[in-house]
Scaffold this active site. Structure first.
Site, PDB file in Angstrom:
ATOM      1  N   HIS A  72      26.743  22.983   5.733  1.00 40.81           N
ATOM      2  CA  HIS A  72      26.529  23.501   4.369  1.00 40.81           C
ATOM      3  C   HIS A  72      27.600  22.919   3.430  1.00 40.81           C
ATOM      4  O   HIS A  72      28.456  23.647   2.901  1.00 40.81           O
ATOM      5  CB  HIS A  72      26.624  25.030   4.440  1.00 40.81           C
ATOM      6  CG  HIS A  72      26.038  25.772   3.283  1.00 40.81           C
ATOM      7  ND1 HIS A  72      26.456  25.582   1.988  1.00 40.81           N
ATOM      8  CD2 HIS A  72      25.075  26.723   3.238  1.00 40.81           C
ATOM      9  CE1 HIS A  72      25.775  26.395   1.190  1.00 40.81           C
ATOM     10  NE2 HIS A  72      24.922  27.096   1.934  1.00 40.81           N
ATOM     11  N   GLU A  98      23.295  19.720   1.721  1.00 46.45           N
ATOM     12  CA  GLU A  98      23.470  20.164   3.100  1.00 46.45           C
ATOM     13  C   GLU A  98      22.506  19.449   4.029  1.00 46.45           C
ATOM     14  O   GLU A  98      21.290  19.510   3.830  1.00 46.45           O
ATOM     15  CB  GLU A  98      23.207  21.674   3.171  1.00 46.45           C
ATOM     16  CG  GLU A  98      23.920  22.451   2.089  1.00 46.45           C
ATOM     17  CD  GLU A  98      23.330  23.847   1.867  1.00 46.45           C
ATOM     18  OE1 GLU A  98      22.748  24.411   2.812  1.00 46.45           O
ATOM     19  OE2 GLU A  98      23.426  24.351   0.734  1.00 46.45           O
TER      20      GLU A  98
END
Ligand code: TA6
Length: 291
Positions: free
Chosen positions: A160, A264
């Site tokens: 992320h 991400e």
């Protein structure tokens, strides 16, 4: 190939909230810091000592809380679902199992997280995760997911990654032209990206499916291009909460959305199945180039 540890390139530190950190530094001048808590990369700096990852000033460094910024590891559930949001890997203590400087000069650390009673209470599967952070003049992060149980399991996941920018209004994401995406801010509408340069003028939360193996994020205000390469990760998630979204995030200051963009590398829409004894590997490689 022989591996050995050169302690001056791998240092132990204690970070905010008393979190044990490992700092890697490479002859090229790049450096990175990873926390044992969450196997969470908190810093990546260039030879000019420019920070390349965004971490919020309001980030919480507390057991049970996820750290806002850097590279949280999302596993075994991306987003919301029956498990805590984005799973539990980012809020568990991992163990350092290897530190090395290889003959090709890469500096790396490997952290491990195994299933235990607490993870099994949330997710009834036996697993071993290993995360490698490998630093040269690029930053490689690899995750191995091993099924150490007797039944297959499936998971979703992400690196992320929060990229830092001086100014979000001067950021363009390149490489997504003609890629299909799910717009999470518009009832999961499925659309095709029509822009060659994806600008971020407002809140964005999208899953680009079957996205290209290589993308870039150009930040004009910083004079740099982040190049992202991924393997074993079929999707790319793009997220910025903008000012409205930031209001409901206690660990993000009001104006900080201007200085971050999450791009991400992820497996969101096609969960990965792992058979007993088998291993799934995914990796994300980041590099910066001047523009
Ligand atoms: O990856 C995008 C996303 O799933 C968004 O929907 C947003 O909520 C974000 O992650 C942050 O999640 P977190 O649980 O870290 O607050």
């Amino acid at each position: 190939m022989t591996d050995y540890v050169k302690s001056n390139q791998i240092e132990r530190m204690i970070g905010r909230g008393g979190l044990p950190l490992i700092r890697l530094s490479h002859a090229s001048g790049y450096a990175a810091v990873i926390s044992e808590y969450g196997a969470h990369t908190l810093s990546w700096t260039s030879p000019e000592e420019k920070e390349l990852l965004f971490v919020s000033k309001a980030a919480l460094y507390q057991e049970g809380k996820a750290i806002r910024g850097g590279i949280p590891v999302v596993f075994p559930q991306f987003g919301k679902g029956p498990l805590p949001p984005h799973g539990f890997a980012r809020t568990r203590r991992w163990k350092v199992v290897r530190e090395q400087v290889s003959t090709n000069d890469a500096v790396s650390v490997t952290l491990r997280l195994g299933s235990d009673r607490e993870t099994e209470a949330l997710w009834p599967h036996a697993f071993v995760l290993e995360l490698d952070l490998v630093l040269t003049d690029v930053l490689l992060i690899a995750l191995r997911v091993q099924n150490s149980g007797v039944a297959p399991f499936w998971f979703t996941s992400a690196f992320h990654t929060y990229f830092r920018t001086e100014d979000i209004s001067q950021v363009a994401v390149k490489g997504l032209h003609k890629t299909t995406y799910l717009d999470l801010l518009k009832n999961r509408e499925v659309k095709q990206e029509e822009r060659v340069d994806v600008l971020i003028p407002e809140a964005v939360d999208r899953v680009y499916t079957q996205s290209p193996e290589m993308l870039s994020v150009v930040s004009k205000a910083d004079g740099i291009r982040y190049v992202i390469t991924k393997e074993g990760l079929s999707d790319t998630v793009m997220w910025n909460p903008w000012s409205e979204g930031a209001k409901i995030l206690p660990d993000l200051e009001a104006e900080e959305y201007r200085h971050m963009l999450c791009v991400e590398s992820a497996n969101v829409l096609t969960p990965i199945t792992v058979q007993p004894g088998a291993l799934h590997t995914s990796a994300q490689i980041l590099r910066v180039q001047p523009i």
